[in-house]
Design a protein around this motif. Structure first.
Motif, PDB file in Angstrom:
ATOM      1  N   LEU A   1       0.822  -1.208   0.000  1.00  0.00           N
ATOM      2  CA  LEU A   1       0.000   0.000   0.000  1.00  0.00           C
ATOM      3  C   LEU A   1       0.855   1.256   0.000  1.00  0.00           C
ATOM      4  N   PHE A   2       1.912   1.276   0.827  1.00  0.00           N
ATOM      5  CA  PHE A   2       2.675   2.501   1.019  1.00  0.00           C
ATOM      6  C   PHE A   2       3.586   2.819  -0.162  1.00  0.00           C
ATOM      7  N   ALA A   3       3.750   1.855  -1.062  1.00  0.00           N
ATOM      8  CA  ALA A   3       4.518   2.093  -2.275  1.00  0.00           C
ATOM      9  C   ALA A   3       3.601   2.298  -3.484  1.00  0.00           C
ATOM     10  N   SER A   4       2.297   2.294  -3.252  1.00  0.00           N
ATOM     11  CA  SER A   4       1.327   2.366  -4.342  1.00  0.00           C
ATOM     12  C   SER A   4       0.826   3.788  -4.547  1.00  0.00           C
ATOM     13  N   GLU A   5       0.644   4.142  -5.807  1.00  0.00           N
ATOM     14  CA  GLU A   5      -0.032   5.386  -6.135  1.00  0.00           C
ATOM     15  C   GLU A   5      -1.533   5.118  -6.151  1.00  0.00           C
ATOM     16  N   VAL A   6      -2.277   6.024  -5.594  1.00  0.00           N
ATOM     17  CA  VAL A   6      -3.730   5.872  -5.584  1.00  0.00           C
ATOM     18  C   VAL A   6      -4.350   7.080  -6.269  1.00  0.00           C
ATOM     19  N   PRO A   7      -5.388   6.863  -7.073  1.00  0.00           N
ATOM     20  CA  PRO A   7      -5.985   7.981  -7.817  1.00  0.00           C
ATOM     21  C   PRO A   7      -6.743   8.931  -6.914  1.00  0.00           C
ATOM     22  N   ALA A   8      -6.987  10.128  -7.407  1.00  0.00           N
ATOM     23  CA  ALA A   8      -7.704  11.134  -6.631  1.00  0.00           C
ATOM     24  C   ALA A   8      -9.151  10.722  -6.396  1.00  0.00           C
ATOM     25  N   ARG A   9      -9.710   9.991  -7.353  1.00  0.00           N
ATOM     26  CA  ARG A   9     -11.061   9.429  -7.161  1.00  0.00           C
ATOM     27  C   ARG A   9     -10.892   7.932  -6.973  1.00  0.00           C
ATOM     28  N   LEU A  10     -11.158   7.483  -5.768  1.00  0.00           N
ATOM     29  CA  LEU A  10     -10.830   6.102  -5.412  1.00  0.00           C
ATOM     30  C   LEU A  10     -11.948   5.456  -4.606  1.00  0.00           C
ATOM     31  N   VAL A  11     -12.188   4.177  -4.907  1.00  0.00           N
ATOM     32  CA  VAL A  11     -13.049   3.341  -4.074  1.00  0.00           C
ATOM     33  C   VAL A  11     -12.195   2.212  -3.513  1.00  0.00           C
ATOM     34  N   TYR A  12     -12.036   2.162  -2.197  1.00  0.00           N
ATOM     35  CA  TYR A  12     -11.413   1.012  -1.556  1.00  0.00           C
ATOM     36  C   TYR A  12     -12.499  -0.048  -1.353  1.00  0.00           C
ATOM     37  N   VAL A  13     -12.239  -1.256  -1.795  1.00  0.00           N
ATOM     38  CA  VAL A  13     -13.184  -2.354  -1.629  1.00  0.00           C
ATOM     39  C   VAL A  13     -12.708  -3.196  -0.452  1.00  0.00           C
ATOM     40  N   MET A  14     -13.541  -3.248   0.607  1.00  0.00           N
ATOM     41  CA  MET A  14     -13.169  -3.905   1.849  1.00  0.00           C
ATOM     42  C   MET A  14     -13.887  -5.237   1.985  1.00  0.00           C
ATOM     43  N   GLY A  15     -13.164  -6.283   2.406  1.00  0.00           N
ATOM     44  CA  GLY A  15     -13.746  -7.607   2.583  1.00  0.00           C
ATOM     45  C   GLY A  15     -14.370  -7.807   3.949  1.00  0.00           C
ATOM     46  N   ALA A  16     -14.986  -8.961   4.115  1.00  0.00           N
ATOM     47  CA  ALA A  16     -15.645  -9.307   5.376  1.00  0.00           C
ATOM     48  C   ALA A  16     -14.617  -9.517   6.479  1.00  0.00           C
ATOM     49  N   GLU A  17     -15.087  -9.452   7.734  1.00  0.00           N
ATOM     50  CA  GLU A  17     -14.188  -9.547   8.882  1.00  0.00           C
ATOM     51  C   GLU A  17     -13.450 -10.886   8.928  1.00  0.00           C
ATOM     52  N   GLY A  18     -14.130 -11.970   8.610  1.00  0.00           N
ATOM     53  CA  GLY A  18     -13.514 -13.285   8.757  1.00  0.00           C
ATOM     54  C   GLY A  18     -12.865 -13.798   7.483  1.00  0.00           C
ATOM     55  N   GLU A  19     -13.698 -14.037   6.463  1.00  0.00           N
ATOM     56  CA  GLU A  19     -13.203 -14.694   5.257  1.00  0.00           C
ATOM     57  C   GLU A  19     -12.535 -13.764   4.263  1.00  0.00           C
ATOM     58  N   GLY A  20     -12.595 -12.446   4.512  1.00  0.00           N
ATOM     59  CA  GLY A  20     -11.948 -11.519   3.594  1.00  0.00           C
ATOM     60  C   GLY A  20     -12.799 -11.280   2.353  1.00  0.00           C
ATOM     61  N   MET A  21     -12.158 -10.764   1.327  1.00  0.00           N
ATOM     62  CA  MET A  21     -12.885 -10.356   0.134  1.00  0.00           C
ATOM     63  C   MET A  21     -13.081 -11.501  -0.851  1.00  0.00           C
ATOM     64  N   ASP A  22     -14.202 -11.440  -1.557  1.00  0.00           N
ATOM     65  CA  ASP A  22     -14.448 -12.366  -2.654  1.00  0.00           C
ATOM     66  C   ASP A  22     -13.345 -12.214  -3.696  1.00  0.00           C
ATOM     67  N   ARG A  23     -12.703 -13.329  -4.068  1.00  0.00           N
ATOM     68  CA  ARG A  23     -11.533 -13.257  -4.962  1.00  0.00           C
ATOM     69  C   ARG A  23     -11.894 -12.764  -6.360  1.00  0.00           C
ATOM     70  N   GLU A  24     -13.058 -13.160  -6.846  1.00  0.00           N
ATOM     71  CA  GLU A  24     -13.461 -12.684  -8.172  1.00  0.00           C
ATOM     72  C   GLU A  24     -13.655 -11.172  -8.181  1.00  0.00           C
ATOM     73  N   LEU A  25     -14.249 -10.674  -7.111  1.00  0.00           N
ATOM     74  CA  LEU A  25     -14.428  -9.230  -6.994  1.00  0.00           C
ATOM     75  C   LEU A  25     -13.073  -8.532  -6.921  1.00  0.00           C
ATOM     76  N   ALA A  26     -12.158  -9.104  -6.146  1.00  0.00           N
ATOM     77  CA  ALA A  26     -10.825  -8.505  -6.013  1.00  0.00           C
ATOM     78  C   ALA A  26     -10.119  -8.433  -7.362  1.00  0.00           C
ATOM     79  N   GLN A  27     -10.200  -9.498  -8.159  1.00  0.00           N
ATOM     80  CA  GLN A  27      -9.535  -9.524  -9.452  1.00  0.00           C
ATOM     81  C   GLN A  27     -10.173  -8.567 -10.449  1.00  0.00           C
ATOM     82  N   ALA A  28     -11.451  -8.262 -10.254  1.00  0.00           N
ATOM     83  CA  ALA A  28     -12.138  -7.339 -11.154  1.00  0.00           C
ATOM     84  C   ALA A  28     -11.782  -5.882 -10.866  1.00  0.00           C
ATOM     85  N   CYS A  29     -11.144  -5.615  -9.731  1.00  0.00           N
ATOM     86  CA  CYS A  29     -10.745  -4.248  -9.397  1.00  0.00           C
ATOM     87  C   CYS A  29      -9.514  -3.834 -10.205  1.00  0.00           C
ATOM     88  N   ASP A  30      -9.224  -2.543 -10.225  1.00  0.00           N
ATOM     89  CA  ASP A  30      -8.111  -2.015 -11.018  1.00  0.00           C
ATOM     90  C   ASP A  30      -6.760  -2.288 -10.373  1.00  0.00           C
TER      91      ASP A  30
END
Length: 259
Positions: free
Chosen positions: A197-226
């Motif tokens: 994260l700390f080495a990544s550039e992030v755009p001025a308009r950004l949506v962070y996609v957050m996963g569930a507390e236990g199982e984390g994020m759906d992998r297909e959804l994660a791969q569909a992100c930029d």
């Protein structure tokens, strides 16, 4: 001031459009932003001097309030963490994605959170508090999400629940398309396997996609992100919980925009 009334006030019939708030900051934030949403107020006698603006508004607008005992509030809030005040209020309406996008300021940096499966009310409240602190423009909830503001979440948010609107998303492909058309990049947040994260550039308009507390994020959804990002650490613990991780992610974006 009405006389003190003995016994626990019966809870009013509350539908899905109403919410029982408790906690000083939660009730004060509601009064500051949406006083017309207040339907009934309960408070202990010791708070009467501090609550004068609210009580005067209640009298002027014929909104009922009752001075009750501490134990009555414990029952009304179903917790001892009410800080002497409980209120029945109308929920803020949830926005549709198109409506929310249309209202955003043109050409300005905007940060939003897409909550994919977050359900714990205390985590939700902590996320709302961090979101308000860092100026998040909206919390985006996917189709079928059961997450809704509760009294517990609003208390933990310490007033932040009134500062951050909830937005209902359409189906995932349509939601992503609309967000990208509006200039947003989407960043999946992974426990591991993402870019630092700390080495990544992030755009001025950004949506962070957050996963569930236990199982984390759906992998297909994660791969569909930029992009996919992870928060580096010592490895002494497996990961941060979702609320703590959210605060780190938001502070990173905020710092980049403040340069």
């Amino acid at each position: 001031m009405p006389p003190r009334e003995g016994g626990t006030p019966p809870p009013p019939g509350r539908g899905n459009d109403e919410l029982r708030l408790y906690g000083w900051n939660a009730v004060q934030a509601l009064f500051a932003s949406r006083p017309q949403a207040l339907r009934k107020l309960y408070l202990v006698e010791a708070l009467i001097p501090r609550m004068q603006p609210v009580l005067k508004w209640c009298v002027a607008n014929r909104v009922g309030y009752r001075v009750v005992e501490e134990g009555d509030l414990n029952k009304l809030a179903a917790t001892t963490h009410h800080e002497g005040v409980v209120a029945d209020v109308l929920r803020a309406p949830m926005l549709e994605l198109g409506e929310w996008l249309q209202a955003l300021p043109a050409g300005k940096p905007v940060l939003a959170l897409w909550l994919d499966g977050v359900g714990n009310p205390h985590n939700f409240g902590a996320i709302l508090r961090s979101a308000a602190h860092f100026g998040v423009a909206g919390l985006l909830l996917p189709p079928g999400a059961t997450l809704a503001l509760s009294g517990a979440a609003a208390r933990v948010a310490e007033g932040g629940a009134e500062a951050v609107p909830l937005v209902r998303l359409p189906a995932v492909p349509q939601a992503m398309s609309q967000l990208r058309e509006a200039g947003f990049g989407l960043a999946a947040t992974l426990v591991d396997g993402g870019s630092d994260l700390f080495a990544s550039e992030v755009p001025a308009r950004l949506v962070y996609v957050m996963g569930a507390e236990g199982e984390g994020m759906d992998r297909e959804l994660a791969q569909a992100c930029d992009q996919q990002v992870s928060i580096p650490g010592t490895g002494a613990v497996e990961s941060l919980n979702v609320a703590s991780a959210t605060a780190v992610l938001l502070s990173h974006w905020y710092a980049r925009q403040s340069r």
